[in-house]
Design an enzyme around this catalytic site. Structure first.
Site, PDB file in Angstrom:
ATOM      1  N   GLY A   1      79.832  45.774  76.164  1.00  0.00           N
ATOM      2  CA  GLY A   1      78.238  45.324  75.939  1.00  0.00           C
ATOM      3  C   GLY A   1      77.404  44.709  74.628  1.00  0.00           C
TER       4      GLY A   1
ATOM      5  N   LYS B   1      61.864  47.935  80.774  1.00  0.00           N
ATOM      6  CA  LYS B   1      62.415  46.594  81.200  1.00  0.00           C
ATOM      7  C   LYS B   1      61.411  46.768  81.678  1.00  0.00           C
ATOM      8  CE  LYS B   1      66.779  46.175  78.674  1.00  0.00           C
ATOM      9  NZ  LYS B   1      67.578  45.844  79.037  1.00  0.00           N
TER      10      LYS B   1
ATOM     11  N   ASN C   1      62.330  42.273  78.151  1.00  0.00           N
ATOM     12  CA  ASN C   1      63.344  42.982  76.610  1.00  0.00           C
ATOM     13  C   ASN C   1      62.523  42.660  75.458  1.00  0.00           C
ATOM     14  OD1 ASN C   1      64.590  40.172  76.755  1.00  0.00           O
ATOM     15  ND2 ASN C   1      66.329  41.313  76.079  1.00  0.00           N
TER      16      ASN C   1
ATOM     17  N   ALA D   1      70.713  48.117  89.721  1.00  0.00           N
ATOM     18  CA  ALA D   1      69.473  47.563  90.411  1.00  0.00           C
ATOM     19  C   ALA D   1      68.027  47.764  89.481  1.00  0.00           C
ATOM     20  CB  ALA D   1      69.017  47.590  91.824  1.00  0.00           C
TER      21      ALA D   1
END
Length: 271
Positions: free
Chosen positions: A239, A66, A87, A128
């Site tokens: 998710g 990404k 993305n 992160a």
């Protein structure tokens, strides 16, 4: 002619994105073909260019590309600029435009599908990397009381928190600094679940009634969720909802048509 789209990642065999976009296409009548493509770790840019040469109109990007996708783009949408990660790629004759639908998809899943209130709550975001970057802006837009970004490398979390400091109350730290802290919403934005690992968290970091949310998904629970259950958490989610919601946003970016997500999510939840 059928328009071609894909998702790039490494690994990519687990991806449900082709099934999701196929259902979106059937639902909306859009003539597209969508596939998963494994990009070499050191060959992402070449893989994208090859797809463009062979008629690709757009692509999604997942772990671990990404941030590299952001650097590849000729221009960026405001939310991609805010995230510093991409993305969703849009291919046109004048180059590649990068967007980021991750945060929008996450917040939509949390607030609409799961009925979770973010405003005024304490949020812990683990990781992160590109996934965390995409989530930070939309999460802060929901006005949490505090968002703590924690990462194995504290300096990376601190730098990312500083980058988003103007958007809301965000702090960065290492995982060991979480001792004694309690959160209403804990989101795993690391890729640890793909390797069967779990970020080492203090057992008491979950406040009563907290939601443990893993951005990853798989067949059954990801490793993060049983660890949260063992810590006493009863509200758990993977998710998959985020995946469907961010995919719907990407589909809208590409096609100008917004699919209905609930039937697709329900179908994917079927055993």
């Amino acid at each position: 002619m059928t328009d071609r789209y894909c998702v790039f990642g490494n690994p990519i065999g687990h991806s449900k994105s082709p099934a999701i976009h196929s259902r979106f296409a059937q639902q909306t009548g859009e003539d597209i073909f969508y596939e998963a493509r494994l990009a070499p770790i050191d060959g992402f840019a070449a893989a994208v260019r090859d797809f463009i040469v062979h008629g690709g109109r757009g692509a999604n990007v997942t772990v671990p590309f990404k941030e590299e996708a952001f650097r590849l783009c000729d221009r960026h949408t405001p939310r991609a600029l805010q995230a510093g990660a991409v993305n969703t790629l849009i291919f046109a004759s004048n180059g590649i435009t990068g967007d980021n639908t991750d945060g929008t998809g996450l917040v939509q899943d949390l607030t609409t599908n799961l009925g979770t209130v973010i405003t005024g709550r304490r949020v812990l975001l683990l990781g992160a990397g590109g996934a965390a970057r995409g989530a930070l802006g939309p999460l802060l837009a929901e006005k949490p009381a505090l968002l703590v970004l924690a990462n194995r490398t504290a300096a990376k979390a601190e730098a990312l928190a500083e980058h988003f400091a103007a958007d809301g109350p965000v702090e960065g730290c290492g995982l060991t600094a979480l001792a004694g802290c309690h959160f209403d919403l804990v989101i795993n934005a690391t890729s640890a679940s793909l390797g069967g690992e779990v970020p080492p968290l203090p057992a008491d970091c979950y406040a009563p009634g907290a939601l443990a949310y893993d951005m990853m998904y798989g067949q059954g629970d990801t490793p993060f969720l049983p660890a949260a259950r063992a810590a006493g958490v009863t509200r758990l989610a993977d998710g998959l909802g985020m995946l469907v919601e961010q995919a719907a946003e990407a589909f809208f970016v590409w096609r100008g048509v917004r699919p209905v997500t609930q039937p697709v999510l329900e179908a994917l939840r079927q055993p």
